[in-house]
Scaffold this motif. Structure first.
Motif, short mmCIF file in Angstrom:
data_model
loop_
_atom_site.label_atom_id
_atom_site.label_comp_id
_atom_site.label_asym_id
_atom_site.label_seq_id
_atom_site.Cartn_x
_atom_site.Cartn_y
_atom_site.Cartn_z
N LEU A 1 -5.94 2.66 9.20
CA LEU A 1 -4.93 1.65 9.52
C LEU A 1 -3.94 1.48 8.37
O LEU A 1 -2.72 1.44 8.57
N LEU A 2 -4.47 1.40 7.16
CA LEU A 2 -3.59 1.24 6.00
C LEU A 2 -2.70 2.45 5.78
O LEU A 2 -1.52 2.31 5.43
N TRP A 3 -3.24 3.64 5.99
CA TRP A 3 -2.43 4.84 5.82
C TRP A 3 -1.36 4.96 6.90
O TRP A 3 -0.25 5.41 6.64
N ILE A 4 -1.69 4.56 8.13
CA ILE A 4 -0.68 4.57 9.18
C ILE A 4 0.46 3.61 8.83
O ILE A 4 1.64 3.94 8.93
N ALA A 5 0.08 2.40 8.38
CA ALA A 5 1.10 1.42 7.99
C ALA A 5 1.89 1.92 6.79
O ALA A 5 3.11 1.75 6.71
N THR A 6 1.18 2.54 5.83
CA THR A 6 1.87 3.06 4.65
C THR A 6 2.82 4.18 5.02
O THR A 6 3.94 4.26 4.52
N GLY A 7 2.37 5.06 5.92
CA GLY A 7 3.24 6.13 6.38
C GLY A 7 4.48 5.59 7.08
O GLY A 7 5.59 6.09 6.86
N LEU A 8 4.28 4.57 7.90
CA LEU A 8 5.42 3.95 8.57
C LEU A 8 6.34 3.29 7.56
O LEU A 8 7.58 3.41 7.64
N GLY A 9 5.76 2.58 6.58
CA GLY A 9 6.58 1.96 5.55
C GLY A 9 7.34 2.97 4.73
O GLY A 9 8.52 2.78 4.40
N ALA A 10 6.67 4.08 4.38
CA ALA A 10 7.35 5.14 3.63
C ALA A 10 8.46 5.76 4.45
O ALA A 10 9.54 6.08 3.92
N GLY A 11 8.22 5.93 5.76
CA GLY A 11 9.27 6.45 6.63
C GLY A 11 10.47 5.53 6.69
O GLY A 11 11.63 5.98 6.65
N LEU A 12 10.21 4.21 6.79
CA LEU A 12 11.30 3.25 6.80
C LEU A 12 12.07 3.26 5.47
O LEU A 12 13.30 3.20 5.45
N ALA A 13 11.33 3.34 4.35
CA ALA A 13 11.98 3.38 3.05
C ALA A 13 12.81 4.65 2.89
O ALA A 13 13.93 4.62 2.35
N PHE A 14 12.29 5.77 3.39
CA PHE A 14 13.02 7.03 3.32
C PHE A 14 14.29 6.96 4.16
O PHE A 14 15.37 7.40 3.72
N ALA A 15 14.16 6.42 5.38
CA ALA A 15 15.34 6.29 6.24
C ALA A 15 16.37 5.35 5.62
O ALA A 15 17.59 5.60 5.69
N THR A 16 15.88 4.26 5.02
CA THR A 16 16.79 3.32 4.35
C THR A 16 17.57 4.02 3.24
O THR A 16 18.79 3.88 3.13
N GLN A 17 16.85 4.77 2.44
CA GLN A 17 17.48 5.46 1.32
C GLN A 17 18.50 6.49 1.81
O GLN A 17 19.61 6.59 1.27
N THR B 1 8.86 -5.91 4.23
CA THR B 1 9.95 -5.61 3.30
C THR B 1 10.65 -4.30 3.65
O THR B 1 11.90 -4.29 3.75
N PRO B 2 9.95 -3.16 3.82
CA PRO B 2 10.68 -1.95 4.20
C PRO B 2 11.37 -2.07 5.55
O PRO B 2 12.44 -1.49 5.75
N GLY B 3 10.78 -2.85 6.47
CA GLY B 3 11.44 -3.05 7.75
C GLY B 3 12.74 -3.82 7.62
O GLY B 3 13.77 -3.45 8.22
N GLY B 4 12.74 -4.89 6.81
CA GLY B 4 13.96 -5.65 6.59
C GLY B 4 15.03 -4.83 5.89
O GLY B 4 16.23 -4.90 6.24
N ARG B 5 14.63 -4.04 4.92
CA ARG B 5 15.60 -3.21 4.21
C ARG B 5 16.17 -2.13 5.11
O ARG B 5 17.35 -1.74 4.98
N ALA B 6 15.34 -1.61 6.02
CA ALA B 6 15.84 -0.61 6.97
C ALA B 6 16.91 -1.22 7.88
O ALA B 6 17.89 -0.55 8.23
N ALA C 1 20.12 -1.18 5.97
CA ALA C 1 20.72 0.16 5.97
C ALA C 1 21.36 0.48 7.32
O ALA C 1 22.44 1.10 7.38
N ALA C 2 20.70 0.07 8.40
CA ALA C 2 21.27 0.30 9.73
C ALA C 2 22.60 -0.44 9.89
O ALA C 2 23.53 0.05 10.52
N LEU C 3 22.70 -1.64 9.31
CA LEU C 3 23.95 -2.39 9.36
C LEU C 3 25.06 -1.63 8.64
O LEU C 3 26.20 -1.57 9.13
#
Length: 443
Positions: free
Chosen positions: A27-43, A165-170, A173-175
């Motif tokens: 569960l933590l790795w899935i959430a971490t992977g999703l968070g990393a994906g959001l951070a990567f997309a944001t960047q 946090t990564p969701g809000g930052r994403a 970036a979308a804005l």
């Protein structure tokens, strides 16, 4: 068709404790992977929309805030894990002085950032730094509640908490992507709004914890109220004497990790800071892999096992270190192979220099993974003092190497400095384990 993990024959044969651990880690790795994906997309979105110069200004300003932020709380979230691991329910006595210290250190940190923005930072960075002041509050809120949830072993809620946090930052970036022409200041306001949201969400849980509402896991039922009431209440000075090593380590780490971006901005300019900032963001996403296992899942358990179950502690250390090295080599190789074609696709041709930086930083992946495993054996107060010394010396290596290499080699020099720092930290942690545990580590 309905099914669950317990329906899988292989998992059914595993002990119940192992099944629970695998479920929590997954569960933590899935959430971490999703968070990393959001951070990567944001960047990626921000780098494309802002351009190298504007993105470099934003990234270096955010790095400056990140370096200052650990002074707020100064290691208390990490110290809580150690205190509760040793004292169990009686560690509630540390909460009162913790709240007073958190309040004072947070005000001091905010004032320090304001002061730096006027007397130390370049003029173009001042508005960005002031706009991102609330990021300090957001990072503090994330760390405090994360420690609480780890003590309660509420892994599902911890996973969701770390995604906000990564969701809000994403969304920020979308804005920028949907409304071309917005600059880095708008992004700074968006990141600050996300941080304020985190602070507001954290406050009710933090207030309940301060009133003794923590649901501590692994220490049996809470004792009689009179037993807790009779426990001596430490002063803030006593708290600081116990937790300062955790504070120094958490303060030194962002210097060790992020100072290269700031120095590139100050010594060379925004463009090189932007190039390196993207590469460092990729590395940050990769480093979430070991940190998820050790910081989010194992750390509170390791503190408990180090005192109450030494055999399990050393078994986890030995197997974990081998697994970290093997997985680090694999992930580093994948990064080196994928970077040349992935960077132009994701970030655009104008960020082609990022490829060379990532090829150098790929060396850091197995080094960091192994360092994480080694560090898991150094948990108590004496070990923490050594870890502070090791992190401080490694930070000096990074800063000195940056000062020598950045003026001539720019982002490439910063990458080499980071590699040297990671290797020095790994060697220091290995020496520390051999020094403090000459028999346990080899057993």
């Amino acid at each position: 068709m309905n099914s669950s993990a317990s329906d899988i024959p292989f998992l059914n044969r595993l002990p119940r404790e192992w099944r629970r651990a695998l479920g929590a880690i997954s569960l933590l790795w899935i959430a971490t992977g999703l968070g990393a994906g959001l951070a990567f997309a944001t960047q990626a979105l921000m780098a494309r929309e802002l351009g190298p110069s504007e993105y470099g200004l934003f990234a270096s300003s955010l790095a400056t805030i990140t370096i200052a932020a650990p002074l707020a709380g100064f290691g208390l979230p990490q110290y809580w894990l150690q205190a509760y691991g040793v004292e169990g329910w009686l560690a509630n006595r540390w909460l009162g002085p913790s709240l007073r210290f958190i309040s004072a250190s947070t005000v001091m940190t905010l004032l320090l950032v304001v002061l730096w923005s006027f007397i130390g930072a370049p003029s173009d960075a001042r508005p960005m730094l002031l706009l991102m002041l609330p990021v300090v509050l957001g990072l503090l809120a994330v760390n405090l509640i994360s420690s609480q949830l780890r003590l309660e072993e509420r892994h599902a809620l911890l996973a969701w908490w770390q995604l906000i946090t990564p969701g809000g930052r994403a969304l920020v970036a979308a804005l920028l992507w949907l409304m071309p022409g917005l600059d880095g200041r708008v992004a700074a306001v968006g990141f600050s709004a996300t941080s304020l949201l985190m602070a507001m969400l954290a406050w009710p849980r933090l207030r309940e914890m301060m009133r003794g509402g923590i649901q501590l896991h692994g220490h049996g039922p809470p004792p009689e109220q009179q037993v807790v009431a009779d426990a001596p209440i430490p002063s803030v000075a006593r708290l600081l004497s116990q937790s300062w090593a955790y504070g120094l380590e958490t303060s030194l780490y962002p210097i060790f990790f992020s100072i290269s971006t700031v120095l590139l901005k100050y010594l060379v300019g925004n463009v090189q800071a932007g190039i390196f900032g993207i590469a460092l963001g990729v590395m940050m996403a990769i480093y979430l892999i070991p940190s998820t296992l050790y910081q989010k899942f194992l750390l509170s358990k390791l503190h408990r096992w180090a005192v109450h179950d030494r055999d399990k502690f050393w078994k986890v250390y030995r197997h974990g270190s081998v697994a970290m090295l093997a997985s680090g080599v694999l992930v580093g190789a994948v990064l080196a192979v994928a970077a040349p074609w992935l960077v132009p696709i994701v970030f655009g041709e104008k960020y082609q220099p990022v490829v060379h930086v990532l090829m150098i930083l790929a060396v850091c992946v197995p080094v960091r993974f192994l360092t994480t495993g080694l560090t898991s054996a150094l948990l108590n107060e004496v070990h923490m003092r050594y870890r502070v010394l090791a992190m401080g010396l490694s930070a000096v290596v990074v800063i000195a190497a940056n000062a020598m290499l950045i003026p001539r080699y720019h982002a490439t020099g910063a990458a080499i400095a980071v590699v040297l720092g990671e290797i020095s930290l790994m060697m220091a942690m290995y020496v520390g384990v051999r020094r403090f545990h000459p028999h346990g580590a080899a057993g």
